[in-house]
Motif scaffolding. Structure first.
Motif, PDB file in Angstrom:
ATOM      1  N   ARG A 109       0.826  -1.209   0.000  1.00  0.00           N
ATOM      2  CA  ARG A 109       0.000   0.000   0.000  1.00  0.00           C
ATOM      3  C   ARG A 109       0.858   1.256   0.000  1.00  0.00           C
ATOM      4  O   ARG A 109       0.551   2.217  -0.730  1.00  0.00           O
ATOM      5  N   ASP A 110       1.927   1.260   0.785  1.00  0.00           N
ATOM      6  CA  ASP A 110       2.810   2.429   0.816  1.00  0.00           C
ATOM      7  C   ASP A 110       3.419   2.696  -0.560  1.00  0.00           C
ATOM      8  O   ASP A 110       3.460   3.848  -1.025  1.00  0.00           O
ATOM      9  N   VAL A 111       3.884   1.636  -1.208  1.00  0.00           N
ATOM     10  CA  VAL A 111       4.515   1.806  -2.523  1.00  0.00           C
ATOM     11  C   VAL A 111       3.484   2.267  -3.548  1.00  0.00           C
ATOM     12  O   VAL A 111       3.738   3.191  -4.341  1.00  0.00           O
ATOM     13  N   ALA A 112       2.312   1.627  -3.549  1.00  0.00           N
ATOM     14  CA  ALA A 112       1.280   1.984  -4.530  1.00  0.00           C
ATOM     15  C   ALA A 112       0.816   3.427  -4.341  1.00  0.00           C
ATOM     16  O   ALA A 112       0.659   4.169  -5.317  1.00  0.00           O
ATOM     17  N   ASP A 113       0.589   3.835  -3.081  1.00  0.00           N
ATOM     18  CA  ASP A 113       0.137   5.207  -2.825  1.00  0.00           C
ATOM     19  C   ASP A 113       1.213   6.225  -3.170  1.00  0.00           C
ATOM     20  O   ASP A 113       0.924   7.290  -3.731  1.00  0.00           O
ATOM     21  N   ALA A 114       2.469   5.912  -2.836  1.00  0.00           N
ATOM     22  CA  ALA A 114       3.557   6.840  -3.151  1.00  0.00           C
ATOM     23  C   ALA A 114       3.708   7.008  -4.667  1.00  0.00           C
ATOM     24  O   ALA A 114       3.900   8.131  -5.156  1.00  0.00           O
TER      25      ALA A 114
END
Length: 400
Positions: free
Chosen positions: A241-246
């Motif tokens: 989720r962190d990678v996708a949102d960033a």
């Protein structure tokens, strides 16, 4: 735990129709352990078939394997509204087993439905059997319910002049009421992502991020949805989720991730636009801080870096993580960081971890730990005593 069967051979076989997910299962074993040996240990034979049926009694299992094969041959269209379609990666793992040489092209399709009709409820219940097998300690949703939203991802391929669908994964999200404390509105709701399942043959291909983006797209199309949250995310899901949102913010914001460091007003606006909750925005702000300090290069070892920016950043993140840990343990330690002026909360990132909004969110979580269904009665009494003491102090001040 299964007793009374040889360790090497016992297995539960589960077969699904690739599109409709009509399930069939059977328990196979080589031989049973002698009942006399079991009685010495006060054990008995485990009825595996009955145990599986009791755990998934909501599902309509096929009695014969031939019924599953027959349903696979029938024409099938995914349930719900088509919300996304894009070419599928042309690799053998992405194609349906047994049709790889015959598949012409191939695409991935996303469908969204609400689990409140007969067809949607039947598919949702079949999906829940996958939750039991693939998510450790996973719980099942209760349908029909117009608040449950389901997004499915299918691989579609043309085989012998017909379209064959194979389930890749799915997500479920629940819509519930939420109060907008920034704009003081009460007609808002929140989407809480409950389950995210990608079948093992399709994992590590970016499908989970596609499903997550589909949830964001659904939320951004409804002005009444405040944000998207995740229910008890696993470490792997949170990292994804962190990678996708960033990546989403870096691509769609004019100033990239740097806009996350422009204060609380910018954070609120970004959260409104992309339906991101404040807790997730804080994590993304940490990513932006690392990116700004030039510490996102994988060839650089952060442990050997002595930059002052890294030291300040790591102290602030550790302080926030410790604070969140105390909240999760139900200690209710809530501090109003908005008025602190410490070295590890200086600069552009001070508004991220040192804001009254963050303290309010943590205070709300701590209050739920006390006053929720599983709250400690003694802590409730102590909380009431403190509230009464504050009230008495105010009243005495008015009388004087």
């Amino acid at each position: 735990m299964i007793f009374a069967f040889l360790v090497v051979k016992p297995r539960v076989e589960i077969i699904y129709a690739s599109g409709s997910l009509k399930p069939w299962f059977d328990f196979k074993f080589e031989s049973k352990v002698d009942i006399r040996q079991l009685r010495k240990e006060n054990l008995t034979h485990t009825n595996v078939i009955k145990s599986v049926e009791n755990a998934t009694k909501f599902c309509d299992y096929a009695r014969l394997l031939g019924a599953v094969h027959a349903e696979t041959d029938l024409p099938f269209e995914p349930v719900g509204e088509l919300v996304g379609e894009f070419p599928a990666p042309r690799t053998a793992e992405e194609l349906i087993e047994g049709t790889g040489n015959e598949a012409c092209g191939g695409r991935l399709v996303l469908h969204h439905f609400i689990a409140n009709t007969a067809d949607s409820v039947r598919l949702a219940l079949r999906l829940q059997t996958l939750v039991i097998w693939l998510i450790e300690c996973g719980g099942c949703i209760e349908v029909p319910d117009e608040n449950w939203h389901v997004i499915t991802l299918y691989h579609a391929a043309e085989v012998q002049n017909r379209t064959v669908y194979c389930l890749v994964g799915f997500v479920t999200a629940y819509r519930y009421w939420a109060y907008d404390k920034f704009e003081k509105q009460i007609d808002k709701c929140r989407l809480r992502l409950s389950q995210c399942v990608v079948l093992p043959p399709f994992q590590r291909k970016g499908h989970a991020s596609r499903l997550l983006r589909a949830v964001y797209h659904l939320a951004r199309g409804n002005e009444h949805i405040l944000d998207v949250t995740v229910e008890d995310p696993s470490p792997d899901f949170q990292a994804m989720r962190d990678v996708a949102d960033a990546c989403m913010l870096e691509a769609e914001l004019n100033g990239g991730l740097a806009e996350l460091l422009q204060g609380m007003a910018a954070l609120v606006n970004i959260g409104r636009r992309f339906k991101l909750c404040m807790r997730q925005l804080r994590r993304l702000a940490d990513v932006a801080e690392f990116h700004k300090a030039g510490l996102t290069d994988p060839t650089v070892d952060p442990e050997t870096c002595t930059l002052e920016a890294l030291i300040v950043l790591r102290r602030r993140i550790k302080k926030r993580l410790y604070h969140e840990c105390l909240i999760q343990q139900g200690r209710g330690l809530v501090e109003n960081h908005g008025h602190e002026q410490s070295s590890d909360c200086s600069g552009e990132g001070m508004a991220l971890a040192s804001s009254a909004a963050n303290a309010d969110e943590d205070e709300e979580a701590a209050s739920a730990r006390v006053w929720g269904p599983d709250g400690d009665p003694e802590r409730r009494k102590e909380s009431l005593r403190q509230q009464f003491a504050v009230s008495d102090a105010r009243m005495s001040g008015y009388s004087s």
